[in-house]
Motif scaffolding. Structure first.
Motif, PDB file in Angstrom:
ATOM      1  N   MET A  76      -5.122  -3.704  -6.723  1.00 32.00           N
ATOM      2  CA  MET A  76      -4.815  -2.409  -7.331  1.00 32.00           C
ATOM      3  C   MET A  76      -3.346  -2.110  -7.088  1.00 32.00           C
ATOM      4  O   MET A  76      -2.822  -2.325  -5.976  1.00 32.00           O
ATOM      5  CB  MET A  76      -5.657  -1.299  -6.705  1.00 32.00           C
ATOM      6  N   GLN A  77      -2.672  -1.612  -8.129  1.00 31.53           N
ATOM      7  CA  GLN A  77      -1.314  -1.121  -7.948  1.00 31.53           C
ATOM      8  C   GLN A  77      -1.374   0.379  -7.698  1.00 31.53           C
ATOM      9  O   GLN A  77      -2.027   1.121  -8.438  1.00 31.53           O
ATOM     10  CB  GLN A  77      -0.457  -1.423  -9.181  1.00 31.53           C
ATOM     11  N   ILE A  78      -0.688   0.801  -6.630  1.00 35.83           N
ATOM     12  CA  ILE A  78      -0.719   2.200  -6.216  1.00 35.83           C
ATOM     13  C   ILE A  78       0.705   2.692  -5.991  1.00 35.83           C
ATOM     14  O   ILE A  78       1.542   1.970  -5.432  1.00 35.83           O
ATOM     15  CB  ILE A  78      -1.545   2.385  -4.913  1.00 35.83           C
ATOM     16  N   LYS A  79       0.965   3.928  -6.413  1.00 38.28           N
ATOM     17  CA  LYS A  79       2.197   4.631  -6.063  1.00 38.28           C
ATOM     18  C   LYS A  79       1.800   5.867  -5.282  1.00 38.28           C
ATOM     19  O   LYS A  79       1.059   6.718  -5.781  1.00 38.28           O
ATOM     20  CB  LYS A  79       3.015   4.993  -7.309  1.00 38.28           C
ATOM     21  N   LEU A  80       2.273   5.972  -4.048  1.00 33.35           N
ATOM     22  CA  LEU A  80       1.790   6.993  -3.122  1.00 33.35           C
ATOM     23  C   LEU A  80       2.480   8.340  -3.321  1.00 33.35           C
ATOM     24  O   LEU A  80       3.487   8.448  -4.026  1.00 33.35           O
ATOM     25  CB  LEU A  80       1.982   6.505  -1.689  1.00 33.35           C
ATOM     26  N   VAL A  81       1.926   9.351  -2.674  1.00 33.08           N
ATOM     27  CA  VAL A  81       2.438  10.717  -2.745  1.00 33.08           C
ATOM     28  C   VAL A  81       3.897  10.743  -2.289  1.00 33.08           C
ATOM     29  O   VAL A  81       4.212  10.296  -1.171  1.00 33.08           O
ATOM     30  CB  VAL A  81       1.608  11.645  -1.840  1.00 33.08           C
ATOM     31  N   ILE A 150      -7.329  -7.065  -1.457  1.00 36.39           N
ATOM     32  CA  ILE A 150      -8.301  -7.497  -0.458  1.00 36.39           C
ATOM     33  C   ILE A 150      -8.919  -8.792  -0.962  1.00 36.39           C
ATOM     34  O   ILE A 150      -9.499  -8.829  -2.045  1.00 36.39           O
ATOM     35  CB  ILE A 150      -9.404  -6.447  -0.233  1.00 36.39           C
ATOM     36  N   VAL A 151      -8.749  -9.863  -0.189  1.00 35.02           N
ATOM     37  CA  VAL A 151      -9.440 -11.124  -0.453  1.00 35.02           C
ATOM     38  C   VAL A 151     -10.584 -11.213   0.551  1.00 35.02           C
ATOM     39  O   VAL A 151     -10.361 -11.146   1.766  1.00 35.02           O
ATOM     40  CB  VAL A 151      -8.498 -12.332  -0.292  1.00 35.02           C
ATOM     41  N   TRP A 152     -11.798 -11.352   0.045  1.00 33.05           N
ATOM     42  CA  TRP A 152     -12.990 -11.325   0.907  1.00 33.05           C
ATOM     43  C   TRP A 152     -13.874 -12.498   0.516  1.00 33.05           C
ATOM     44  O   TRP A 152     -14.350 -12.578  -0.614  1.00 33.05           O
ATOM     45  CB  TRP A 152     -13.700  -9.989   0.730  1.00 33.05           C
ATOM     46  N   ASN A 153     -14.059 -13.421   1.441  1.00 32.19           N
ATOM     47  CA  ASN A 153     -14.940 -14.561   1.192  1.00 32.19           C
ATOM     48  C   ASN A 153     -15.685 -14.885   2.488  1.00 32.19           C
ATOM     49  O   ASN A 153     -15.476 -14.214   3.510  1.00 32.19           O
ATOM     50  CB  ASN A 153     -14.142 -15.757   0.655  1.00 32.19           C
ATOM     51  N   PRO A 154     -16.584 -15.855   2.494  1.00 27.31           N
ATOM     52  CA  PRO A 154     -17.356 -16.124   3.713  1.00 27.31           C
ATOM     53  C   PRO A 154     -16.532 -16.582   4.900  1.00 27.31           C
ATOM     54  O   PRO A 154     -17.021 -16.558   6.036  1.00 27.31           O
ATOM     55  CB  PRO A 154     -18.334 -17.219   3.266  1.00 27.31           C
ATOM     56  N   GLN A 155     -15.280 -16.995   4.667  1.00 25.29           N
ATOM     57  CA  GLN A 155     -14.450 -17.472   5.760  1.00 25.29           C
ATOM     58  C   GLN A 155     -13.629 -16.367   6.424  1.00 25.29           C
ATOM     59  O   GLN A 155     -13.392 -16.402   7.628  1.00 25.29           O
ATOM     60  CB  GLN A 155     -13.481 -18.554   5.272  1.00 25.29           C
ATOM     61  N   CYS A 156     -13.193 -15.383   5.628  1.00 24.69           N
ATOM     62  CA  CYS A 156     -12.250 -14.401   6.175  1.00 24.69           C
ATOM     63  C   CYS A 156     -12.083 -13.218   5.229  1.00 24.69           C
ATOM     64  O   CYS A 156     -12.522 -13.249   4.077  1.00 24.69           O
ATOM     65  CB  CYS A 156     -10.888 -15.051   6.423  1.00 24.69           C
ATOM     66  N   VAL A 157     -11.439 -12.188   5.753  1.00 20.78           N
ATOM     67  CA  VAL A 157     -10.921 -11.073   4.959  1.00 20.78           C
ATOM     68  C   VAL A 157      -9.406 -11.095   5.112  1.00 20.78           C
ATOM     69  O   VAL A 157      -8.890 -11.140   6.239  1.00 20.78           O
ATOM     70  CB  VAL A 157     -11.478  -9.721   5.442  1.00 20.78           C
ATOM     71  N   ILE A 158      -8.696 -11.085   3.983  1.00 20.54           N
ATOM     72  CA  ILE A 158      -7.235 -11.083   4.006  1.00 20.54           C
ATOM     73  C   ILE A 158      -6.739  -9.797   3.358  1.00 20.54           C
ATOM     74  O   ILE A 158      -7.123  -9.473   2.229  1.00 20.54           O
ATOM     75  CB  ILE A 158      -6.641 -12.292   3.263  1.00 20.54           C
ATOM     76  N   PHE A 159      -5.895  -9.050   4.074  1.00 22.42           N
ATOM     77  CA  PHE A 159      -5.211  -7.878   3.525  1.00 22.42           C
ATOM     78  C   PHE A 159      -3.855  -8.353   3.008  1.00 22.42           C
ATOM     79  O   PHE A 159      -3.102  -9.015   3.743  1.00 22.42           O
ATOM     80  CB  PHE A 159      -4.974  -6.828   4.599  1.00 22.42           C
ATOM     81  N   ARG A 218      -2.881   1.957 -11.126  1.00 22.16           N
ATOM     82  CA  ARG A 218      -2.902   1.208 -12.381  1.00 22.16           C
ATOM     83  C   ARG A 218      -3.214  -0.262 -12.073  1.00 22.16           C
ATOM     84  O   ARG A 218      -3.241  -0.698 -10.921  1.00 22.16           O
ATOM     85  CB  ARG A 218      -1.572   1.324 -13.121  1.00 22.16           C
ATOM     86  N   ASN A 219      -3.459  -1.025 -13.133  1.00 21.62           N
ATOM     87  CA  ASN A 219      -3.612  -2.492 -13.061  1.00 21.62           C
ATOM     88  C   ASN A 219      -4.653  -2.930 -12.044  1.00 21.62           C
ATOM     89  O   ASN A 219      -4.430  -3.850 -11.261  1.00 21.62           O
ATOM     90  CB  ASN A 219      -2.263  -3.164 -12.766  1.00 21.62           C
ATOM     91  N   PHE A 220      -5.816  -2.264 -12.088  1.00 22.35           N
ATOM     92  CA  PHE A 220      -6.935  -2.726 -11.271  1.00 22.35           C
ATOM     93  C   PHE A 220      -7.415  -4.087 -11.769  1.00 22.35           C
ATOM     94  O   PHE A 220      -7.478  -4.346 -12.971  1.00 22.35           O
ATOM     95  CB  PHE A 220      -8.090  -1.720 -11.375  1.00 22.35           C
TER      96      PHE A 220
END
Length: 293
Positions: A76-81, A150-159, A218-220
């Motif tokens: 997800m593309q985010i623009k913060l407050v 967020i990459v989430w698979n059986p091996q790991c979670v990657i931020f 945007r761009n989910f």
């Protein structure tokens, strides 16, 4: 019409159709429900290509995905407050439901004008969290859109931030460490007031003279396995037809580990795995196994 002209016309038609298809991919109308704040504070704009959340003194706002996912890559593309965002929290996370829920958190803690945002991350598995890491960012997240993944698979979670890994939580179930591996999760996001803790531990309160506070999305993209509760199974699907399921076995290669090390050395400001005062009886077992947490 010559053969070359017909070929050109076919190619132009194909490009036109392809543009229409890709324009609908990641559409907020198709992929999300507004969960609170109503149309007054949560707005889907530009034909579904942009979503904004707002917070005023009355209420915040939020949304969640229509689908549940069991492993995948979420972008997800985010623009913060912008400006004085002290006291506000913008969240972006995956979560299941129930007392033993799993959760993977990005939380953006607002700050006074000129002071950096704090990116707060956490991982819950089987209802247990307390795995916080916090970072400053190497850019101003209010000036432009940036991609949070967020990459989430059986091996790991990657931020990941702009495709740069900032944190990895490895599957260490063999050591008795619960891992989010069997509960489908939805994607959630919200903007809310947390001035009792968000900025300097609650010392700096929200200045409502700057309200409404607004974050933009945007761009989910979900290149993921969509869960079907009726069939108790999932099917791989992407909102981008050109993507593959490389996330299924994605881990960090040597360049990825180098980038992760750079972020953690230069921008990490808190790591639960080094907080000996918090864990006087000893650090959690996953902290002893890997520095990439």
């Amino acid at each position: 019409m010559s053969s070359s002209s017909r070929l050109s016309s076919i190619l132009l038609l194909f490009l036109f159709v392809f543009t229409l298809i890709t324009a609908s991919e990641g559409n907020f109308y198709e992929n999300f429900d507004i969960t609170w704040g109503g149309n007054q504070r949560a707005k889907i704009l530009n034909g579904g290509q942009l979503l904004t959340l707002s917070l005023d003194k009355t209420s915040g706002s939020g949304f969640r995905s229509k689908h549940e996912y069991l492993f995948g890559r979420i972008d997800m593309q985010i623009k913060l407050v912008p400006g004085n965002s002290a006291g506000t929290v913008t969240t972006y996370y995956l979560s299941s439901e129930g007392p033993t829920h799993d959760e993977v958190d990005f939380e953006f803690l607002g700050n006074l004008s000129g002071d950096p945002y704090i990116l707060h991350t956490n991982v819950y598995s089987q209802g247990k969290g307390n795995r916080e890491q916090q970072f400053y960012l190497w850019f101003d997240p209010t000036k432009a859109f940036h991609t949070y993944s967020i990459v989430w698979n059986p091996q790991c979670v990657i931020f990941m931030v702009d495709n740069i890994p900032i944190r990895v939580f490895n599957n260490m179930e063999s050591m008795g460490v619960p891992f989010p591996s069997n509960q489908p999760m939805r994607l959630y996001s919200s903007l809310w007031n947390a001035d009792d803790w968000a900025t300097r531990g609650g010392l700096v309160k929200t200045d409502w003279a700057h309200a409404p506070f607004t974050a933009s999305y945007r761009n989910f993209n979900a290149n993921a396995c969509i869960w079907s509760s009726s069939q108790s199974s999932c099917a791989s699907k992407s909102t981008n037809s050109l993507q593959t399921t490389a996330w299924q076995d994605q881990t960090l290669d040597a360049p990825g580990r180098n980038r992760l090390g750079w972020v953690q050395k230069m921008f990490m400001i808190y790591n639960y795995c080094t907080d000996f005062k918090r864990f006087p009886q000893g650090l959690p077992p996953e902290c002893k196994r890997s520095r990439f947490l």
